[in-house]
Design a protein around this motif. Structure first.
Motif, PDB file in Angstrom:
ATOM      1  N   VAL A 326      57.693  39.325  35.782  1.00  0.00           N
ATOM      2  CA  VAL A 326      56.765  38.954  36.854  1.00  0.00           C
ATOM      3  C   VAL A 326      55.689  38.024  36.300  1.00  0.00           C
ATOM      4  O   VAL A 326      55.039  38.342  35.307  1.00  0.00           O
ATOM      5  CB  VAL A 326      56.103  40.198  37.474  1.00  0.00           C
ATOM      6  N   ALA A 327      55.526  36.876  36.919  1.00  0.00           N
ATOM      7  CA  ALA A 327      54.493  35.913  36.525  1.00  0.00           C
ATOM      8  C   ALA A 327      53.594  35.635  37.724  1.00  0.00           C
ATOM      9  O   ALA A 327      54.079  35.259  38.792  1.00  0.00           O
ATOM     10  CB  ALA A 327      55.127  34.621  36.022  1.00  0.00           C
ATOM     11  N   LEU A 328      52.294  35.834  37.535  1.00  0.00           N
ATOM     12  CA  LEU A 328      51.303  35.575  38.581  1.00  0.00           C
ATOM     13  C   LEU A 328      50.253  34.655  37.982  1.00  0.00           C
ATOM     14  O   LEU A 328      49.207  35.094  37.511  1.00  0.00           O
ATOM     15  CB  LEU A 328      50.679  36.890  39.060  1.00  0.00           C
ATOM     16  N   PRO A 329      50.518  33.347  37.963  1.00  0.00           N
ATOM     17  CA  PRO A 329      49.676  32.416  37.203  1.00  0.00           C
ATOM     18  C   PRO A 329      48.219  32.373  37.623  1.00  0.00           C
ATOM     19  O   PRO A 329      47.337  32.273  36.771  1.00  0.00           O
ATOM     20  CB  PRO A 329      50.364  31.063  37.397  1.00  0.00           C
ATOM     21  N   VAL A 330      47.942  32.444  38.911  1.00  0.00           N
ATOM     22  CA  VAL A 330      46.541  32.396  39.340  1.00  0.00           C
ATOM     23  C   VAL A 330      45.828  33.674  38.898  1.00  0.00           C
ATOM     24  O   VAL A 330      44.721  33.626  38.347  1.00  0.00           O
ATOM     25  CB  VAL A 330      46.432  32.207  40.867  1.00  0.00           C
ATOM     26  N   THR A 331      46.461  34.804  39.137  1.00  0.00           N
ATOM     27  CA  THR A 331      45.888  36.082  38.710  1.00  0.00           C
ATOM     28  C   THR A 331      45.594  36.074  37.219  1.00  0.00           C
ATOM     29  O   THR A 331      44.509  36.489  36.778  1.00  0.00           O
ATOM     30  CB  THR A 331      46.862  37.233  39.043  1.00  0.00           C
ATOM     31  N   GLU A 332      46.543  35.613  36.430  1.00  0.00           N
ATOM     32  CA  GLU A 332      46.392  35.617  34.974  1.00  0.00           C
ATOM     33  C   GLU A 332      45.285  34.677  34.529  1.00  0.00           C
ATOM     34  O   GLU A 332      44.507  34.990  33.616  1.00  0.00           O
ATOM     35  CB  GLU A 332      47.729  35.261  34.329  1.00  0.00           C
ATOM     36  N   SER A 333      45.167  33.521  35.168  1.00  0.00           N
ATOM     37  CA  SER A 333      44.107  32.574  34.829  1.00  0.00           C
ATOM     38  C   SER A 333      42.732  33.129  35.188  1.00  0.00           C
ATOM     39  O   SER A 333      41.781  33.023  34.403  1.00  0.00           O
ATOM     40  CB  SER A 333      44.337  31.246  35.559  1.00  0.00           C
ATOM     41  N   VAL A 334      42.626  33.740  36.365  1.00  0.00           N
ATOM     42  CA  VAL A 334      41.342  34.317  36.775  1.00  0.00           C
ATOM     43  C   VAL A 334      40.936  35.439  35.826  1.00  0.00           C
ATOM     44  O   VAL A 334      39.781  35.507  35.378  1.00  0.00           O
ATOM     45  CB  VAL A 334      41.419  34.822  38.229  1.00  0.00           C
ATOM     46  N   ALA A 335      41.877  36.306  35.484  1.00  0.00           N
ATOM     47  CA  ALA A 335      41.571  37.418  34.583  1.00  0.00           C
ATOM     48  C   ALA A 335      41.100  36.928  33.220  1.00  0.00           C
ATOM     49  O   ALA A 335      40.278  37.579  32.563  1.00  0.00           O
ATOM     50  CB  ALA A 335      42.784  38.322  34.427  1.00  0.00           C
ATOM     51  N   ALA A 336      41.586  35.787  32.790  1.00  0.00           N
ATOM     52  CA  ALA A 336      41.228  35.246  31.473  1.00  0.00           C
ATOM     53  C   ALA A 336      39.859  34.585  31.453  1.00  0.00           C
ATOM     54  O   ALA A 336      39.294  34.362  30.366  1.00  0.00           O
ATOM     55  CB  ALA A 336      42.282  34.247  31.021  1.00  0.00           C
ATOM     56  N   ASN A 337      39.308  34.286  32.638  1.00  0.00           N
ATOM     57  CA  ASN A 337      38.057  33.520  32.685  1.00  0.00           C
ATOM     58  C   ASN A 337      36.941  34.181  33.490  1.00  0.00           C
ATOM     59  O   ASN A 337      35.828  33.644  33.544  1.00  0.00           O
ATOM     60  CB  ASN A 337      38.332  32.137  33.280  1.00  0.00           C
ATOM     61  N   CYS A 338      37.189  35.327  34.099  1.00  0.00           N
ATOM     62  CA  CYS A 338      36.190  35.920  34.990  1.00  0.00           C
ATOM     63  C   CYS A 338      35.217  36.827  34.251  1.00  0.00           C
ATOM     64  O   CYS A 338      35.537  37.407  33.216  1.00  0.00           O
ATOM     65  CB  CYS A 338      36.874  36.711  36.105  1.00  0.00           C
ATOM     66  N   PHE A 339      34.028  36.926  34.791  1.00  0.00           N
ATOM     67  CA  PHE A 339      33.059  37.930  34.360  1.00  0.00           C
ATOM     68  C   PHE A 339      32.044  38.116  35.475  1.00  0.00           C
ATOM     69  O   PHE A 339      31.876  37.246  36.333  1.00  0.00           O
ATOM     70  CB  PHE A 339      32.373  37.559  33.039  1.00  0.00           C
ATOM     71  N   SER A 340      31.379  39.265  35.453  1.00  0.00           N
ATOM     72  CA  SER A 340      30.471  39.616  36.543  1.00  0.00           C
ATOM     73  C   SER A 340      29.062  39.851  36.033  1.00  0.00           C
ATOM     74  O   SER A 340      28.870  40.412  34.946  1.00  0.00           O
ATOM     75  CB  SER A 340      30.979  40.879  37.258  1.00  0.00           C
ATOM     76  N   LEU A 341      28.091  39.423  36.844  1.00  0.00           N
ATOM     77  CA  LEU A 341      26.674  39.551  36.519  1.00  0.00           C
ATOM     78  C   LEU A 341      26.054  40.713  37.301  1.00  0.00           C
ATOM     79  O   LEU A 341      26.635  41.184  38.286  1.00  0.00           O
ATOM     80  CB  LEU A 341      25.942  38.255  36.877  1.00  0.00           C
ATOM     81  N   PRO A 342      24.881  41.169  36.895  1.00  0.00           N
ATOM     82  CA  PRO A 342      24.211  42.232  37.650  1.00  0.00           C
ATOM     83  C   PRO A 342      24.054  41.858  39.122  1.00  0.00           C
ATOM     84  O   PRO A 342      23.680  40.730  39.450  1.00  0.00           O
ATOM     85  CB  PRO A 342      22.851  42.344  36.954  1.00  0.00           C
ATOM     86  N   ILE A 343      24.363  42.812  39.982  1.00  0.00           N
ATOM     87  CA  ILE A 343      24.173  42.613  41.418  1.00  0.00           C
ATOM     88  C   ILE A 343      23.954  43.975  42.048  1.00  0.00           C
ATOM     89  O   ILE A 343      24.673  44.926  41.757  1.00  0.00           O
ATOM     90  CB  ILE A 343      25.387  41.899  42.074  1.00  0.00           C
TER      91      ILE A 343
END
Length: 364
Positions: A326-343
């Motif tokens: 199974v390959a989910l290129p958008v999911t994999e790219s987002v997971a490799a570059n995402c992070f969350s700030l305080p909210i």
């Protein structure tokens, strides 16, 4: 230090009201499915615009019970997202069904009707979209697709309490939905808690039976059920916060928009609002190729930050065999570059500006 969620500040504002309610509950000694649970269920149903809201022990249980009540079981396939907390897929596995992961939209991080349709097989019985980070999925298109193919629509609303799409609340559009009241949620308890919503009398009756050992009448059991009741003490907390949920969500949106305005010129991607639904920012999640540098800088300044989610579900060890190939290129790219700030509902403008200054200095 700036935490991801400032629960202490929120509690300070409602402390007296909560403590009075807890004291009355203790004095009454009605702890299981008592008057506060019943009142909260009605108040939540009224707020969400649904016929039934049934409290349970957690958001995971809410999804599990909703799937069972809608007749999803062994041999069935449920299409969902791999970019979510594992509880989404766990609930599907609990009923003996197979989660089928599809790719996400690169802007909203939600699954799309187009990707869902490509994954439909004769075994597909339901679709479980996740309103990720508080951004509603495009339920107009997804519901139309489900209606076309005769599929159940089960909404994962664990992160979207109070979010609206097309003027309706998330959790009011599908056959059923599951909400989480984990403490950091937009509507959070002082422990675990969950809610199933539905407009179906039959589904509501089955959820009520399943959450209480398969019983409608005490000591008479019709099915094998579970011990998954919302606690009376948690209902006190949730009733207090439910009165303020729109205020809390608006404060989150204010902080999110300030973040985005202040970072508009930086080499990163701020959250996208598609205009179809109202984002309530359970998380404020960015994309940045220099994620690790930014996270380190924030941690050095004692600013909370986190990665939701570093490993997509189709790449988790627990799913590696059934998701082989199974390959989910958008999911994999987002997971490799995402992070969350305080909210949160109590994040000051000064703190937002302080956080952005750290990021700006790092990326300059």
């Amino acid at each position: 230090m700036i935490p991801m969620v400032n629960l202490k500040a929120q509690y300070a504002e409602i402390k007296d009201e909560i403590e009075q309610g807890l004291a009355e509950t203790i004095d009454r000694c009605s702890f299981i499915l008592g008057p506060n649970v019943q009142a909260f269920e009605q108040e939540a149903a009224d707020y969400l615009g649904v016929k039934h809201a049934i409290g349970c022990a957690s958001g995971t249980d809410a999804l599990h019970l909703a799937l069972l009540a809608e007749g999803i079981g062994p041999g069935d396939e449920v299409i969902t997202s791999a970019f979510t907390f594992i509880a989404t897929a766990e609930a599907i596995k609990y009923v003996g069904a197979k989660p089928v992961f599809v790719d996400i939209d690169p802007a909203t991080f939600n699954i799309t009707a187009e990707n869902i349709e490509l994954a439909i097989t004769p075994r597909t019985k339901a679709v479980m979209p996740v309103h990720l980070f508080g951004q509603p999925a495009d339920l107009g298109a997804i519901k139309a697709l489900c209606d076309k193919h005769g599929l159940k629509l089960i909404e994962d609303c664990a992160q979207s309490f109070g979010a609206r799409i097309g003027g309706r609340q998330t959790g009011s559009i599908g056959n059923a939905a599951g909400f989480s009241f984990f403490p950091s949620k937009n509507l959070g308890a002082f422990g675990d808690g969950g809610l199933v919503t539905t407009n179906s009398d039959a589904t509501a009756a089955m959820v009520k039976k399943l959450r209480n050992h398969g019983s409608d009448v005490r000591y008479y059991h019709d099915v094998i059920g579970f011990n998954s009741r919302l606690d009376e003490m948690q209902a006190v907390v949730l009733r207090t916060k439910l009165k303020r949920i729109d205020q809390y969500n608006q404060a989150r949106r204010h902080a999110a928009h300030l973040y985005s305005d202040l970072m508009a010129d930086l080499p990163l991607t701020t959250p996208y609002e598609d205009g179809v639904g109202e984002h309530v920012y359970h998380q404020y999640t960015l994309l940045c190729e220099r994620r690790d540098d930014v996270i380190k800088a924030l941690q050095d300044k004692q600013v909370g930050c986190a990665i939701y989610y570093p490993v997509p579900l189709h790449q988790q060890n627990v799913f590696k065999d059934e998701c082989k190939g199974v390959a989910l290129p958008v999911t994999e790219s987002v997971a490799a570059n995402c992070f969350s700030l305080p909210i949160c509902s109590h994040l000051s403008d000064d703190h937002v500006e302080e956080i952005v200054s750290v990021i700006r200095e790092t990326l300059s």
